[in-house]
Design a protein around this motif. Sequence first.
Motif, PDB file in Angstrom:
ATOM      1  N   GLU A  30       7.431   1.179  -9.757  1.00  0.00           N
ATOM      2  CA  GLU A  30       6.656   2.376  -9.455  1.00  0.00           C
ATOM      3  C   GLU A  30       5.245   2.257 -10.015  1.00  0.00           C
ATOM      4  N   ASN A  31       4.257   2.538  -9.175  1.00  0.00           N
ATOM      5  CA  ASN A  31       2.832   2.521  -9.535  1.00  0.00           C
ATOM      6  C   ASN A  31       2.295   1.126  -9.847  1.00  0.00           C
TER       7      ASN A  31
ATOM      8  N   LYS B 198      -4.356   4.862  -0.221  1.00  0.00           N
ATOM      9  CA  LYS B 198      -3.065   5.361   0.253  1.00  0.00           C
ATOM     10  C   LYS B 198      -2.994   5.315   1.780  1.00  0.00           C
TER      11      LYS B 198
ATOM     12  N   ALA C  96       2.235   2.805  -1.508  1.00  0.00           N
ATOM     13  CA  ALA C  96       2.148   2.514  -2.942  1.00  0.00           C
ATOM     14  C   ALA C  96       1.650   1.087  -3.119  1.00  0.00           C
ATOM     15  N   ARG C  97       1.173   0.762  -4.328  1.00  0.00           N
ATOM     16  CA  ARG C  97       0.670  -0.588  -4.583  1.00  0.00           C
ATOM     17  C   ARG C  97       1.745  -1.649  -4.380  1.00  0.00           C
TER      18      ARG C  97
END
Length: 206
Positions: free
Chosen positions: A90-91, A134, A160-161
């Motif tokens: 995540e992130n 995004k 997301a990245r």
Amino acid sequence: MKATFIYRQSMVNNEKRAGDVFSVFPRFLDTPGLIEQNFRLLFGEATANKFLEKWATNLKTKVITESHGLVPTTELLDLTRNAESTAEIENGWDSDMSAILLLLHLLPPSAQGRKRPGKVSACQAVEHLIRFIKAGTSVQQHLDNISQSSQPYLLAQGPARSSIYTFFIVIDKYALPCKATGSVGALDELFKAHYVFGLGLTLSKN
């Protein structure tokens, strides 16, 4: 592409005409794969495949191994964890891009130039290599917000990245679509764009 190769090379090698290359050859702005084709005309098949082959076989592993010898920081530890992970973080960037960004931490700073009184950190150098927007964000709006010239960089777009579905190479205020959908292939295209368009290549932290 092949028929106009010599003329295009004369343009990119002419300082007064290099800025017109995308108006004369607008297909670069909407046709993925042209950078790769042009690079192969310049250097041949064997050279064109080298980076992707080395990354897949041993280069990524070497980068991760070498990064363990660096002084740990929060960002460095996050990148290392992401690079070694097979799951989506995540992130964070995906495994390959995280390993690529680790490489920035391994590069030694270059000699300090007169016009650059300070050194750019590895964290700052990331912005010179890749930026994220995004999914649903206007690419044109990103281009319109560019206020100063910089070296070419990747523009990654996705939810997301760690989940990118489109890459662009940003040169001045133009966004060239990448053929590759993965981070390693996109980086390969970015490097090749420097040669195809006769641009300076800066990899070190300076």
